[in-house]
Write a protein that holds these residues in place. Structure first.
Motif, short mmCIF file in Angstrom:
data_model
loop_
_atom_site.label_atom_id
_atom_site.label_comp_id
_atom_site.label_asym_id
_atom_site.label_seq_id
_atom_site.Cartn_x
_atom_site.Cartn_y
_atom_site.Cartn_z
N MET A 126 133.80 71.29 89.24
CA MET A 126 134.87 71.79 88.64
C MET A 126 134.65 73.39 88.15
O MET A 126 133.30 73.33 87.54
CB MET A 126 135.63 70.96 87.22
N ASP A 127 135.52 74.27 87.99
CA ASP A 127 135.24 75.49 87.63
C ASP A 127 135.31 75.42 86.10
O ASP A 127 136.71 75.18 85.53
CB ASP A 127 136.29 76.68 88.19
N LEU A 128 134.77 75.73 85.36
CA LEU A 128 134.47 75.89 83.92
C LEU A 128 134.65 77.25 83.29
O LEU A 128 133.75 77.85 83.44
CB LEU A 128 133.84 74.74 83.19
N VAL A 129 135.42 77.65 82.62
CA VAL A 129 135.81 79.02 81.82
C VAL A 129 135.61 79.07 80.26
O VAL A 129 136.63 78.54 79.50
CB VAL A 129 136.96 79.64 82.17
N VAL A 130 134.36 79.04 79.68
CA VAL A 130 134.06 79.11 78.36
C VAL A 130 133.64 80.22 77.59
O VAL A 130 133.11 80.26 76.69
CB VAL A 130 133.55 77.82 77.95
N ASN A 131 133.45 81.33 78.43
CA ASN A 131 133.25 82.60 77.92
C ASN A 131 134.56 83.07 76.91
O ASN A 131 134.42 83.72 75.84
CB ASN A 131 132.87 83.71 78.76
N HIS A 132 135.82 82.62 77.33
CA HIS A 132 136.93 82.99 77.00
C HIS A 132 137.83 81.96 76.97
O HIS A 132 137.79 81.04 77.83
CB HIS A 132 137.48 84.45 77.22
N SER A 133 138.90 82.20 76.24
CA SER A 133 140.07 81.23 76.54
C SER A 133 141.21 82.00 76.52
O SER A 133 141.29 83.25 76.74
CB SER A 133 140.42 80.37 74.99
N SER A 134 142.31 81.46 76.74
CA SER A 134 143.70 82.09 76.73
C SER A 134 144.15 82.37 75.42
O SER A 134 143.77 81.83 74.55
CB SER A 134 144.92 81.21 77.45
N ASP A 135 144.76 83.67 75.13
CA ASP A 135 145.49 83.74 73.85
C ASP A 135 146.60 82.76 73.63
O ASP A 135 146.85 82.88 72.18
CB ASP A 135 146.03 85.38 73.85
N GLU A 136 146.80 81.86 74.38
CA GLU A 136 147.82 81.07 74.30
C GLU A 136 147.32 79.67 73.84
O GLU A 136 147.75 78.37 73.90
CB GLU A 136 148.94 80.76 75.43
N HIS A 137 145.89 79.59 73.80
CA HIS A 137 145.27 78.33 73.35
C HIS A 137 145.51 78.00 71.81
O HIS A 137 145.65 79.14 71.04
CB HIS A 137 143.78 78.43 73.50
N GLU A 138 145.61 76.87 71.60
CA GLU A 138 145.92 76.46 70.16
C GLU A 138 144.90 77.00 69.37
O GLU A 138 145.03 77.50 68.32
CB GLU A 138 146.02 75.23 69.88
N TRP A 139 143.53 77.02 69.88
CA TRP A 139 142.50 77.56 68.94
C TRP A 139 142.79 79.18 68.37
O TRP A 139 142.55 79.54 67.32
CB TRP A 139 141.11 77.87 69.59
N PHE A 140 143.39 79.76 69.44
CA PHE A 140 143.66 81.31 69.21
C PHE A 140 144.76 81.29 68.24
O PHE A 140 144.80 82.47 67.45
CB PHE A 140 143.63 82.13 70.28
N LYS A 141 145.92 80.64 68.46
CA LYS A 141 147.02 80.83 67.59
C LYS A 141 146.74 80.65 66.48
O LYS A 141 147.32 81.16 65.45
CB LYS A 141 148.11 79.72 68.11
N GLN A 142 145.56 79.47 66.05
CA GLN A 142 145.26 79.26 64.70
C GLN A 142 144.61 80.41 64.05
O GLN A 142 144.77 80.76 62.92
CB GLN A 142 144.69 77.89 64.53
N ALA A 143 143.60 80.86 65.01
CA ALA A 143 142.52 81.87 64.72
C ALA A 143 143.46 83.37 64.07
O ALA A 143 142.93 83.71 63.18
CB ALA A 143 141.86 82.31 65.43
N ARG A 144 144.44 83.61 64.87
CA ARG A 144 145.26 84.92 64.30
C ARG A 144 146.32 84.61 63.48
O ARG A 144 146.78 85.50 63.03
CB ARG A 144 145.82 85.34 65.75
N SER A 145 146.43 83.38 62.88
CA SER A 145 147.47 83.15 62.01
C SER A 145 147.04 83.60 60.66
O SER A 145 147.89 84.09 59.85
CB SER A 145 147.76 81.80 61.82
N SER A 146 145.85 83.60 60.29
CA SER A 146 145.20 84.13 58.99
C SER A 146 143.64 84.27 59.08
O SER A 146 142.92 83.67 59.80
CB SER A 146 145.52 83.22 57.89
#
Length: 577
Positions: A126-146
């Motif tokens: 499997m190809d695994l991409v963990v240098n970055h995520s999508s900005d639509e990942h829940e982690w980033f949604k939470q991160a940019r909320s506050s």
């Protein structure tokens, strides 16, 4: 997922050169591993086979072609990302690591695919991409909320009240800053690639454990390994020093292999990799062979294989840089890896133009011969061979005339920037005909029916118009086709461990037309002769052939070597005493 300026500076690895004075290796002295002996076939799922008529290849499409994949003789499939994604970068922007992109199907489809592969003796990487995520990942949604959100530190942020952050160049937008302003928290976030691909903060141990859990999720399903995309960028110098003028020429030095990258890999190995019998592949790992070896020296307990780039990013076409320089790359890096580490051998992937269009000759006269010659090269060099879908039938660059035909975020962004500056967009498009990674992403050419049999709908990317002539169905019926030659070459490697583990010695070093080398193991010697030109040429081995037998010849008319001549794009694999 990167191309050109990025991949030029990734890990530059090559095959193994051991001088004739060295003691010849034996199988007893080697660390034999399944992933060293495997042959890997890369599938770009979006372009492989569609079953629901939406124009996008899917998992059921791959399932429907498992018998074809098995017939190739390959041992493993490297599957490009199939995770949930908004597709800003065709799946390399992941919004949910534990879900399947709807375009591709469901998790049930994935389970059936994995089961079908394993039933046929095919492993799945499997190809695994963990240098970055999508900005639509829940982690980033939470991160940019506050700024106080627990996920804030999963990414790299710079508060605007400190002024503009130190400049960082974005790979997918050559004129943009990799720090993107986010008004919601009056801060900038880092994105080395698209602005929809925020970089993950690997300094955060909570983030690292989240990634390890994702890995365990897929490995516990039974997959057989990971190809680590862009991971050399995961560790950053978070003091964010100013970059010198011309830093782009050595991007790894300033962007990648940060102060803790080896720590992260060793932790990853301890927590995850060491508990499974898997293949772990580094897309890139340094700018020198000595640096690269640190990532794949098994004693260091990090990764077990590296994916090299210098030999594919050396220029637009092999005629531009010359075979002598190409041979020197393999020999130079090979010396470093003669005793430790393991390498991959490849000429194309989803980020490269078509193999025959770059290293061979796509004209009707020489396409088949040069395709077969290049296949011979891949399967007779030391290292694990990776072969990109469609190259087994000699698919060629599509050479789009209009920017409207391109889907790739990299090409489109560069075109827009150039246009905005009043640059020569026609010259840019002409260059893309040869170098664009879209050339390698056009749909698989199954037959001569509408859209080459890829879909009953409209393909997500145009099919190469030459599919009427170049397709799998036609070549299945021809015993002398590129496809059937590929199958013979795969079997040749399987039946001769000397082509897997054998010592590699470069011969006729200064020859500008011929790549000649010797493979040796357990008293067996195999000579490989490859003419990289469209003309008759000669070679001088300074080697007594004695009794010899031609094991493979792409002209299929030679059983013994009697002179020092080679025909255009001729390849010979010869057992000698």
């Amino acid at each position: 997922m990167k191309k050109s300026i990025v991949t030029m500076t990734f890990i530059f690895l090559a095959t193994n050169l051991i001088t004739s004075q060295k003691v010849e290796p034996t199988t007893e002295a080697l660390q034999k591993k399944w992933w060293k002996e495997a042959t890997v076939y890369q599938i770009y799922p979006r372009s492989f086979k569609d079953t629901d008529g939406d124009g996008v290849g899917d998992l059921k499409g791959i399932i429907s072609k498992l018998d074809y994949i098995k017939s190739l003789g390959i041992d493993a499939v490297w599957l490009n990302p199939i995770y949930e994604s908004p597709n800003d970068d065709n799946g390399y922007d992941i919004s949910n690591y534990r879900a399947i992109m709807k375009d591709f199907g469901t998790m049930e489809d994935f389970d059936l695919l994995l089961k079908g592969m394993h039933e046929r003796g095919i492993k799945l990487i499997m190809d695994l991409v963990v240098n970055h995520s999508s900005d639509e990942h829940e982690w980033f949604k939470q991160a940019r909320s506050s700024r106080d959100n627990p996920y804030r530190n999963y990414y790299h942020w710079w508060p605007a009240e400190k002024g503009k952050p130190p400049y960082r160049w974005s790979f997918f937008d050559v004129n943009s800053d990799a720090w993107k302003y986010d008004a919601q928290t009056n801060s900038y976030y880092l994105h080395y690639f698209s602005q929809k691909q925020p970089d993950l903060n690997w300094e955060n141990p909570n983030l690292r454990e989240e990634v390890y859990e994702i890995m365990r999720f897929w490995l516990d399903k039974g997959i057989d390994g990971f190809r680590m995309d862009a991971f050399q960028f995961a560790s950053k110098d978070t003091t964010w020093p100013d970059l010198p003028k011309g830093f782009e020429k050595n991007i790894i030095k300033y962007y990648g292999v940060g102060p803790h990258l080896h720590d992260y890999l060793q932790e990853m190995n301890k927590e995850v990799f060491s508990k499974y019998d898997i293949m772990t592949v580094a897309e890139g790992a340094g700018s020198t062979p000595e640096d690269a070896l640190l990532f794949v020296d098994l004693d260091r307990k990090e990764l077990n294989m590296a994916y090299h780039f210098e030999s594919v990013d050396i220029g637009k076409h092999i005629s531009d840089f010359g075979l002598e320089k190409y041979k020197a790359i393999f020999s130079r890096y090979d010396e470093t890896f003669k005793d430790k580490g393991w390498l991959s051998i490849f000429l194309a992937n989803h980020d490269q133009p078509r193999m025959v269009s770059k290293f061979g000759n796509e004209t009707p006269e020489f396409r088949e011969l040069s395709s077969k010659m290049l296949t011979t090269f891949i399967y007779t060099m030391r290292g694990t061979p990776y072969y990109y879908m469609g190259d087994e039938i000699g698919m060629t660059n599509i050479r789009f005339d209009s920017i409207a035909d391109y889907n790739d975020v990299d090409t489109r962004n560069k075109y827009t920037n150039l246009k905005n500056k009043g640059g020569d967009t026609l010259a840019f498009l002409e260059e893309q005909k040869q170098v664009s990674r879209e050339n390698g992403r056009t749909p698989m050419q199954w037959d001569n029916t509408e859209n080459s049999g890829i879909t009953t709908g409209t393909p997500w990317l145009k099919v190469n118009p030459n599919y009427d002539e170049i397709n799998i169905k036609k070549q299945e019926q021809d015993p002398e086709s590129i496809l059937n030659y590929f199958r013979k070459t795969v079997q040749l490697r399987k039946n001769n461990l000397v082509l897997v583990y054998g010592k590699y010695s470069l011969l006729d070093k200064e020859n500008p037309d011929v790549f000649a080398y010797l493979r040796e193991l357990d008293g067996k010697r195999v000579l490989v002769l490859l003419n990289f030109t469209d003309k008759n040429t000669s070679y001088n081995l300074n080697l007594k052939l004695g009794k010899n037998e031609v094991l493979l010849n792409n002209y299929n008319d030679t059983t013994k070597v009697k002179n020092n001549k080679l025909r255009p794009y001729e390849s010979l694999v010869i057992a000698i005493e």
